[in-house]
Scaffold this motif. Sequence first.
Motif, mmCIF file in Angstrom:
data_model
loop_
_atom_site.group_PDB
_atom_site.id
_atom_site.type_symbol
_atom_site.label_atom_id
_atom_site.label_comp_id
_atom_site.label_asym_id
_atom_site.label_seq_id
_atom_site.Cartn_x
_atom_site.Cartn_y
_atom_site.Cartn_z
ATOM 1 N N PHE A 39 0.865 -1.172 0.000
ATOM 2 C CA PHE A 39 0.000 0.000 0.000
ATOM 3 C C PHE A 39 0.902 1.222 0.000
ATOM 4 O O PHE A 39 1.773 1.339 0.862
ATOM 5 C CB PHE A 39 -0.896 0.017 1.245
ATOM 6 C CG PHE A 39 -1.763 -1.205 1.352
ATOM 7 C CD1 PHE A 39 -3.014 -1.233 0.761
ATOM 8 C CD2 PHE A 39 -1.312 -2.333 2.023
ATOM 9 C CE1 PHE A 39 -3.802 -2.375 0.851
ATOM 10 C CE2 PHE A 39 -2.091 -3.477 2.116
ATOM 11 C CZ PHE A 39 -3.346 -3.498 1.533
ATOM 12 N N SER A 40 0.705 2.110 -0.967
ATOM 13 C CA SER A 40 1.556 3.293 -1.068
ATOM 14 C C SER A 40 0.707 4.545 -1.144
ATOM 15 O O SER A 40 -0.339 4.566 -1.805
ATOM 16 C CB SER A 40 2.449 3.215 -2.310
ATOM 17 O OG SER A 40 3.324 2.116 -2.218
ATOM 18 N N LEU A 41 1.172 5.580 -0.475
ATOM 19 C CA LEU A 41 0.556 6.905 -0.502
ATOM 20 C C LEU A 41 1.595 7.825 -1.105
ATOM 21 O O LEU A 41 2.724 7.899 -0.608
ATOM 22 C CB LEU A 41 0.203 7.331 0.926
ATOM 23 C CG LEU A 41 -0.306 8.754 1.130
ATOM 24 C CD1 LEU A 41 -1.646 8.948 0.413
ATOM 25 C CD2 LEU A 41 -0.451 9.039 2.615
ATOM 26 N N GLU A 42 1.247 8.515 -2.197
ATOM 27 C CA GLU A 42 2.212 9.394 -2.839
ATOM 28 C C GLU A 42 1.582 10.757 -3.108
ATOM 29 O O GLU A 42 0.401 10.852 -3.419
ATOM 30 C CB GLU A 42 2.740 8.766 -4.131
ATOM 31 C CG GLU A 42 1.667 8.341 -5.105
ATOM 32 C CD GLU A 42 2.218 7.561 -6.277
ATOM 33 O OE1 GLU A 42 2.540 8.194 -7.301
ATOM 34 O OE2 GLU A 42 2.324 6.335 -6.156
ATOM 35 N N TRP A 43 2.393 11.804 -2.937
ATOM 36 C CA TRP A 43 1.932 13.167 -3.152
ATOM 37 C C TRP A 43 3.129 14.080 -3.379
ATOM 38 O O TRP A 43 4.261 13.693 -3.161
ATOM 39 C CB TRP A 43 1.077 13.651 -1.983
ATOM 40 C CG TRP A 43 1.813 13.891 -0.698
ATOM 41 C CD1 TRP A 43 2.216 15.096 -0.193
ATOM 42 C CD2 TRP A 43 2.239 12.914 0.258
ATOM 43 N NE1 TRP A 43 2.864 14.926 1.009
ATOM 44 C CE2 TRP A 43 2.886 13.590 1.307
ATOM 45 C CE3 TRP A 43 2.148 11.529 0.327
ATOM 46 C CZ2 TRP A 43 3.437 12.940 2.403
ATOM 47 C CZ3 TRP A 43 2.700 10.880 1.419
ATOM 48 C CH2 TRP A 43 3.318 11.572 2.435
#
Length: 97
Positions: A39-43
Amino acid sequence: PPPRCSPIEDECCIDSDCPIGENEVCIQRTCVNEGSPRFSLEWVGDDDLDLFVETPNGVVISKYMEYDPQSGGRYGETPEQTTFAFQVESIYFGTIG
């Protein structure tokens, strides 16, 4: 638009820029563990966002609880975002196979 990726200035631009044998992929110019699942969160920015994943056993993995020995889940990235840049947080589990 964001500046072009540079393998000299950025950790990676494509998956093959990540260390061989480390089982990593390139996300947001950062090498992260591949995992299955991952699970990855990118911004982009300097906001300090936080990723949390709850396992079926009810354990919440995050920068506050970086490892769950029962599920094998691991928090995989540096948790501090202090400068405006490409950011990524990732939680991964052991690869299958």
